[in-house]
Design an enzyme around this catalytic site. Structure first.
Site, PDB file in Angstrom:
ATOM      1  N   LEU A  34     -47.195  21.298 104.593  1.00  0.00           N
ATOM      2  CA  LEU A  34     -46.460  20.260 103.871  1.00  0.00           C
ATOM      3  C   LEU A  34     -45.819  19.268 104.818  1.00  0.00           C
ATOM      4  O   LEU A  34     -45.590  18.113 104.475  1.00  0.00           O
ATOM      5  CB  LEU A  34     -45.379  20.894 102.995  1.00  0.00           C
ATOM      6  N   GLY A  37     -42.063  18.917 111.827  1.00  0.00           N
ATOM      7  CA  GLY A  37     -41.138  18.036 112.525  1.00  0.00           C
ATOM      8  C   GLY A  37     -40.541  18.710 113.740  1.00  0.00           C
ATOM      9  O   GLY A  37     -41.053  19.739 114.198  1.00  0.00           O
ATOM     10  N   GLY A  40     -39.412  22.355 112.846  1.00  0.00           N
ATOM     11  CA  GLY A  40     -40.348  23.421 112.501  1.00  0.00           C
ATOM     12  C   GLY A  40     -41.432  22.919 111.572  1.00  0.00           C
ATOM     13  O   GLY A  40     -41.608  21.715 111.411  1.00  0.00           O
ATOM     14  N   ASP A 146     -26.299  16.120 108.102  1.00  0.00           N
ATOM     15  CA  ASP A 146     -27.386  15.215 108.494  1.00  0.00           C
ATOM     16  C   ASP A 146     -28.003  14.547 107.264  1.00  0.00           C
ATOM     17  O   ASP A 146     -29.150  14.800 106.915  1.00  0.00           O
ATOM     18  CB  ASP A 146     -28.435  16.006 109.266  1.00  0.00           C
TER      19      ASP A 146
END
Lengths: 321, 244
Positions: A34, A37, A40, A146
């Site tokens: 899917l 990055g 992971g 974040d």
């Protein structure tokens, strides 16, 4: 990205691969990747409970922290905040322990993609949804940390904003460890990185700044002034200036207050701009120019017509009378 | 529970050392005294100098720290990330040691079932947030670093914002190398906050000397001064000068 001794493994799994947990014994069959990055890789997989997203983190401590956060989020009442957590386990492959966790697979379009095809109006609506969820999270004593488009997804069907990556969720009062410069209060010089609701609301405002221009930009010498000026002068942001400035300067202590004022602002301001979604920007500008040119042609015809009519009247007056 | 202080040396450099002791040996010496050595290698886009990169990795390995090679632009985030991760690594090291004492054999955090691992990680996070931290920053100011120094300055200010958002106390000091008479040159004595270092890197050393090893040796000395300073708080200046 990181190249240090805590690095876990880079995972690359073919579809069809079977993963079985060492501790809980549940099995997963990989369907497809899917996304991958710095943190992971996430796979879509079949499981006894249906389709799930299975995440392999590069850094094991990070994975453990994420699982802890997902567990906390599940305790919050009401609509789920993060993806629901199904399983945490280790997979023994090629003599190595690879830790992973399985969570709810949220179908939809990543916010970044969504903003590309939909208009700014949608960004504001999604922001109002997001602020409602943030209010619930803050009340439980946590912040998102974040907060950025990459960590959010617009679920389908229903067009509801959901949280995809909650690795940055931090207890209020602690320090924010994971952040992205453009959305970070510290980067722009508007304050520290100690977790408080204002930290998230700053990032929320920056998501709208990003959505309006569909780009990130770097800070310059006087970064605070630069950012406030940018908002003031941007055609899509200027109407929201009051709300954005308050969020950026930390005037809102609660997400609810920002949500209420943003909602009011949007209700009052009707959007005078033509909708631009699904249309590439450049051709449409060209078309506008063409239209303008055509308009100018009509004007010329009209003037010529009036002039000719005038001449005709003059002719009648001089010769007939 | 009395928590100790985490001690780190943060070395920012772009290339190979060429004078004095082997920097990796000096890093190992630091590690023996409970100081982790982290290295950030700032490289040019076209640079592919393997020996320089190997040296950077060796220093961090020997010093029980973390190394990271970056392009100048990503420096700010990298500096804080490396410092953080090195803290976590040190704390995990201590906890793994404790676990081995309790559980015997070679049990580490990673051998625990996921649920227990989660509990241990909470403790690691908690300690990382509340522990006191001392960082001695060593910046290579040899001629080739000149164009990168404004970014280094910014990255250090940013590090200060990040670490001072923690609950624990911080102390920073800043040295550049090569120095005039010694391997290093003191730019900033131990201070809890990096507030204004805007003109700190004005004096640049020219010439081709990069004494990384001796610089690490001198950085180790600054830590023994802090522990003495905590007893003799009025006499800071005396102890800071007397080390050489």
């Amino acid at each position: 990205m990181m190249n240090h001794s805590m690095k876990n493994q880079d995972i690359n799994l073919a579809s069809g691969t079977m993963i079985t947990g060492k501790w809980h014994g549940k099995s997963y069959q990989v369907i497809k990747c899917l996304g991958s990055g710095a943190q992971g890789t996430v796979y879509l997989a079949h499981s006894p409970a249906g389709r799930v997203a299975v995440k392999f983190s590069k850094d094991r401590s990070q994975a453990t922290t994420e699982v802890n956060v997902l567990k906390e989020l599940q305790k919050v009442q009401g609509e789920p905040l993060g993806p629901s957590l199904y399983d945490v386990d280790d997979w023994v492959a090629r003599g190595r322990n690879i830790s992973f966790y399985a969570m709810e697979y949220i179908r939809g379009l990543p916010l970044v993609e969504y903003l590309k095809v939909k208009g700014f109006d949608w960004a504001c609506i999604l922001m109002i949804q997001l602020l409602k969820d943030l209010e619930r999270l803050h009340r439980e004593g946590w912040i998102f940390g974040d907060l950025k488009p990459e960590n959010l997804i617009v679920s389908e069907p229903g067009f509801r904003i959901r949280w995809l990556d909650v690795g940055g969720v931090t207890l209020i009062g602690r320090s924010v460890k994971e952040y992205t410069e453009f959305f970070d209060r510290g980067y722009w010089g508007f304050g520290h990185r100690k977790a408080d609701p204002q930290y998230d609301l700053f990032a929320a405002a920056m998501i709208l700044v990003y959505a309006a221009g569909r780009k990130r930009f770097e800070k310059q010498q006087d970064s605070k002034k630069q950012l406030l000026e940018y908002i003031k002068n941007h055609k899509r942001l200027s109407s929201l200036q009051t709300v954005l400035n308050k969020a950026i300067t930390g005037k809102y202590t609660r997400a609810k207050d920002m949500r209420d004022e943003l909602l009011q602002q949007i209700n009052e301001t009707s959007s005078p701009q033509t909708r631009y979604y699904n249309k590439p920007v450049k051709p449409s500008r060209k078309m506008q120019q063409k239209r303008r040119r055509r308009k100018r042609g009509w004007m010329a015809m009209l003037v010529l017509g009036v002039f000719a009519a005038g001449l005709y009247i003059l002719y009648l007056k001089l010769y007939v009378m | 529970m009395k928590k100790g202080t985490l001690k780190q040396i943060l070395l920012i450099t772009d290339g190979c050392s060429n004078q004095g002791e082997d920097p990796a040996a000096m890093a190992a010496l630091a590690k023996e005294q409970g100081i982790a050595v982290n290295v950030i290698g700032v490289i040019h886009d076209h640079q592919s100098d393997d020996s320089g990169i190997r040296e950077i990795e060796d220093i961090a390995l020997a010093g029980g720290g973390i190394s990271q090679i970056v392009h100048t632009k990503q420096l700010s985030q990298t500096v804080q990330m490396v410092t953080r991760q090195a803290m976590t690594q040190t704390i995990k090291g201590v906890i793994n040691q404790e676990l081995q004492n309790i559980l015997g054999d070679h049990e580490t955090m990673e051998d625990l079932p996921p649920e227990k691992r989660g509990k241990v990680m909470e403790v690691v996070d908690e300690l990382g947030e509340t522990v006191d931290l001392e960082v001695c920053i060593l910046v290579d100011t040899s001629a080739s670093m000149k164009s990168k120094l404004p970014t280094v300055q910014e990255a250090l200010l940013d590090l200060s914002i990040s670490l001072n958002s923690r609950m624990g106390n911080n102390q920073f000091c800043l040295y550049s190398f090569p120095g005039k008479r010694h391997a290093t040159n003191k730019l900033m004595a131990w201070t809890p906050q990096i507030d204004s270092i805007s003109s700190v890197f004005t004096k640049l050393a020219s010439g081709g000397i990069t004494p990384t090893g001796p610089a690490i040796r001198e950085a180790i000395q600054t830590f023994s001064k802090t522990s003495r300073r905590s007893f003799l708080s009025d006499d800071e200046s005396f102890y800071e000068e007397s080390g050489y």
